[in-house]
Design an enzyme around this catalytic site. Structure first.
Site, mmCIF file in Angstrom:
data_model
loop_
_atom_site.group_PDB
_atom_site.id
_atom_site.type_symbol
_atom_site.label_atom_id
_atom_site.label_comp_id
_atom_site.label_asym_id
_atom_site.label_seq_id
_atom_site.Cartn_x
_atom_site.Cartn_y
_atom_site.Cartn_z
ATOM 1 N N LYS A 1 0.847 -1.199 0.000
ATOM 2 C CA LYS A 1 0.000 0.000 0.000
ATOM 3 C C LYS A 1 0.882 1.248 0.000
ATOM 4 O O LYS A 1 1.966 1.231 0.579
ATOM 5 C CB LYS A 1 -0.862 0.034 1.275
ATOM 6 C CG LYS A 1 -2.025 -0.944 1.297
ATOM 7 C CD LYS A 1 -2.837 -0.763 2.580
ATOM 8 C CE LYS A 1 -3.947 -1.798 2.721
ATOM 9 N NZ LYS A 1 -4.994 -1.685 1.704
ATOM 10 N N ARG B 1 -9.981 -11.745 2.461
ATOM 11 C CA ARG B 1 -10.859 -12.819 1.971
ATOM 12 C C ARG B 1 -10.167 -14.167 2.060
ATOM 13 O O ARG B 1 -10.823 -15.203 2.229
ATOM 14 C CB ARG B 1 -11.342 -12.497 0.552
ATOM 15 C CG ARG B 1 -10.268 -12.432 -0.492
ATOM 16 C CD ARG B 1 -10.710 -11.698 -1.742
ATOM 17 N NE ARG B 1 -10.705 -10.237 -1.559
ATOM 18 C CZ ARG B 1 -11.110 -9.364 -2.465
ATOM 19 N NH1 ARG B 1 -11.567 -9.774 -3.631
ATOM 20 N NH2 ARG B 1 -11.054 -8.071 -2.214
HETATM 21 N N1 BES Z 1 -8.038 -3.830 4.629
HETATM 22 C C1 BES Z 1 -8.243 -3.450 3.298
HETATM 23 C C2 BES Z 1 -9.564 -2.728 3.055
HETATM 24 C C3 BES Z 1 -9.731 -1.391 3.743
HETATM 25 C C4 BES Z 1 -9.458 -0.221 3.057
HETATM 26 C C5 BES Z 1 -10.209 -1.312 5.036
HETATM 27 C C6 BES Z 1 -9.621 1.004 3.672
HETATM 28 C C7 BES Z 1 -10.382 -0.076 5.665
HETATM 29 C C8 BES Z 1 -10.087 1.076 4.966
HETATM 30 C C9 BES Z 1 -8.218 -4.695 2.409
HETATM 31 O O1 BES Z 1 -7.391 -5.724 2.820
HETATM 32 C C10 BES Z 1 -7.722 -4.260 1.054
HETATM 33 O O2 BES Z 1 -6.604 -3.868 0.968
HETATM 34 N N2 BES Z 1 -8.589 -4.374 0.052
HETATM 35 C C11 BES Z 1 -8.231 -3.991 -1.282
HETATM 36 C C12 BES Z 1 -8.757 -5.055 -2.209
HETATM 37 C C13 BES Z 1 -8.223 -4.944 -3.602
HETATM 38 C C14 BES Z 1 -6.741 -5.219 -3.628
HETATM 39 C C15 BES Z 1 -8.951 -5.936 -4.482
HETATM 40 C C16 BES Z 1 -8.869 -2.632 -1.578
HETATM 41 O O3 BES Z 1 -9.974 -2.351 -1.052
HETATM 42 O O4 BES Z 1 -8.242 -1.839 -2.248
HETATM 43 MN MN MN Z 2 -5.407 -5.537 2.154
#
Ligand code: BES
Ligand code: MN
Ligand code: ZN
Length: 484
Positions: free
Chosen positions: A262, A336
């Site tokens: 990230k 997931r």
């Molecule tokens: N933990 C994050 C989702 C999240 C984002 C929670 C902002 C709280 C605030 C999750 O693991 C994630 O990174 N999801 C990705 C999925 C994508 C890579 C398909 C996302 O939402 O960008």
């Molecule tokens: Mn994530």
């Protein structure tokens, strides 16, 4: 925090402050009348001159020189006809008054005038006076040591206190810095706090996870120096052979994104990624505290998603515990994967119904905003029970579709499925579609709490950071489940 019934009248109450709820239609309750009279008609004048409107959760702080035993009075507006929003209205109004008063050290605060849902008001006041400033020398909020409530039955007080304690515990778990909160320490804290309650705990460490074939959890956790854990909590308030409700929580104690790293801005708040697990353990505490006549088991998949020479990689194929193979297209879609194995464990232990809670997707926040949770299901009647519980408990939730046309978006050329959708469109739904593969035909509801579980700003009734959202809904749903 000591919670008790107010025994003195509002004028004689010797608390450091009294809170008076004022209905938004400006009709004064008996307690408000008394205070108004003692202050020479001040409340009526404030309302008439529009200095205080009594709109929902607005506040007015007064330091009357005489007339009351308490040195300080807060008027707080409360919606006169809350309809089915009684819990939320009560929690927010009581929270706003408590947060305002907690700006200075006060040991005892008493609430008068009636709140449509007294238990929710108790919970809101406990949360409102408690902040996220554990590590600040200059505190912004000073939690009260005692709260008193008039117009509240002993049952409502006990219920509100159990909810408030659970919400604040969930918040504290989520707010803890990720250096202190990792799979092992989460388990330790939960075992410590729940020690006095009739809850059996069971922990699978990394070695056990391997023998139990939880390869998805292990894959995500492999990049971390802190090994993953699966924490299970069993509460049996009903007959041995009565059905068991299964609660599942995403417990990613820190989500760096892994090799699909990230950016810094997106990583800052990722200590919140175990909010699903924290919500589930908070709810278990309240359920056991209230001795609800029901059997419930909770399952928390705990991992840290990190980067190392041994991290799981894009293109890896994971053989999940359920036997479904998953091609990894993005290591940041880790939640997931963790839930896939965790749901399968819950299923294999014979629960009758499943709810999972997870900070699963940023896409859910794009769809619904920061304050509303996304809800997804494979069985509408079970989902309707959850949605009704959310309304009764005062949590915002909205259902999103699970049409079969989304299924092809998670197909993979090399494995049964991949761990992301096709591009970013419908990302909250493709994530739910992924989870659906792992619950079989059990009635299941997935709640994406990515937005409401954590806030980077403070609001009128709650400090910033973790919110404890959905703890009240899980308790309400459990009560419903026990009477079906
Ligand atoms: N933990 C994050 C989702 C999240 C984002 C929670 C902002 C709280 C605030 C999750 O693991 C994630 O990174 N999801 C990705 C999925 C994508 C890579 C398909 C996302 O939402 O960008
Ligand atoms: Mn994530
Ligand atoms: Zn995550």
């Amino acid at each position: 925090m000591k919670i008790s019934a107010a025994r003195q009248s509002v004028l004689e109450c010797s608390a450091d402050a009294v809170v008076i709820a004022i209905r938004s239609d400006q009709r004064l309750s008996p307690a408000a009348e008394q205070v108004d009279h003692a202050l020479g008609g001040l409340i009526q004048r404030l309302l008439d001159d529009d200095d205080f409107s009594a709109a929902h959760a607005t506040t007015c702080l007064l330091y009357p020189s005489a007339g009351l035993a308490a040195d300080c009075v807060v008027l707080v507006g409360i919606e006169a006809s809350p309809g089915d929003q009684a819990a939320r209205i009560s929690r927010e109004a009581a929270g706003a008054a408590a947060k305002l008063l907690a700006g200075r050290q006060r040991s005892c605060v008493a609430f008068f005038g009636s709140f449509p849902d007294p238990a929710a008001a108790v919970c809101g006041a406990m949360a409102g006076c408690t902040g996220q400033d554990l590590f600040r020398r200059d505190k912004k909020l000073f939690p009260f040591s005692e709260l008193q409530f008039a117009d509240c039955t002993p049952d409502q007080l006990a219920h509100g206190q159990a909810l408030g304690e659970a919400v604040n515990w969930t918040r504290a778990l989520v707010n803890a810095p990720p250096a202190d909160m990792y799979p092992g320490s989460f388990v330790d804290q939960v075992q410590q706090v729940l020690a006095g309650l009739p809850i059996q705990t069971e922990v699978w460490d990394a070695e056990r996870l391997a023998t139990k074939r939880c390869r998805a959890i292990l894959a995500v956790g492999r990049g971390s120096a802190r090994p993953p854990q699966l924490l299970m909590l069993h509460y049996r308030g009903a007959a041995k052979d009565a059905p068991v409700l299964g609660l599942v929580g995403k417990g990613v104690t820190f989500d760096s994104g892994g090799l699909s790293l990230k950016p810094s801005e997106g990583m800052l708040d990722m200590k919140c990624d175990m909010a699903g697990a924290a919500t589930v353990v908070g709810a278990m505490q309240a359920i056991a505290q209230l001795k609800l006549p029901v059997n419930v088991s909770a399952y928390c998949g705990l991992v840290e998603n990190m980067v190392s020479g041994d991290s799981y990689k894009l293109g890896d194929v994971i053989h999940t515990r359920a036997g479904i193979t998953v091609e990894v297209h993005n290591t940041d879609a880790e939640g997931r994967l963790v839930l896939a194995d965790t749901l399968d464990v819950a299923k294999s232990q014979g629960v009758s119904h499943l709810i999972d809670l997870a900070t699963l997707t940023g896409a859910c926040m794009v769809a619904l905003g920061r304050s509303v949770s996304g809800v997804f299901t494979n069985q509408q009647t079970w989902c309707d029970e959850l949605l009704a519980s959310a309304t009764v408990a005062g949590d915002w939730a909205w259902q999103l579709p699970m049409f079969s046309l989304y299924d092809e978006l998670i197909s993979s050329p090399v494995a049964d499925i991949k761990n992301v959708g096709d591009g970013r469109w419908g990302g909250a739904i493709t994530a739910a579609k992924f989870l659906e593969r792992f619950v079989g035909d059990l009635p299941w509801v997935h709640v994406d709490i990515a937005g409401p579980s954590f806030s980077d700003r403070s609001c009128k009734w709650l400090d910033g950071g973790a919110s404890g959202c959905f703890v009240p809904t899980l308790v309400a749903l459990t009560q419903r489940y026990s009477t079906r």
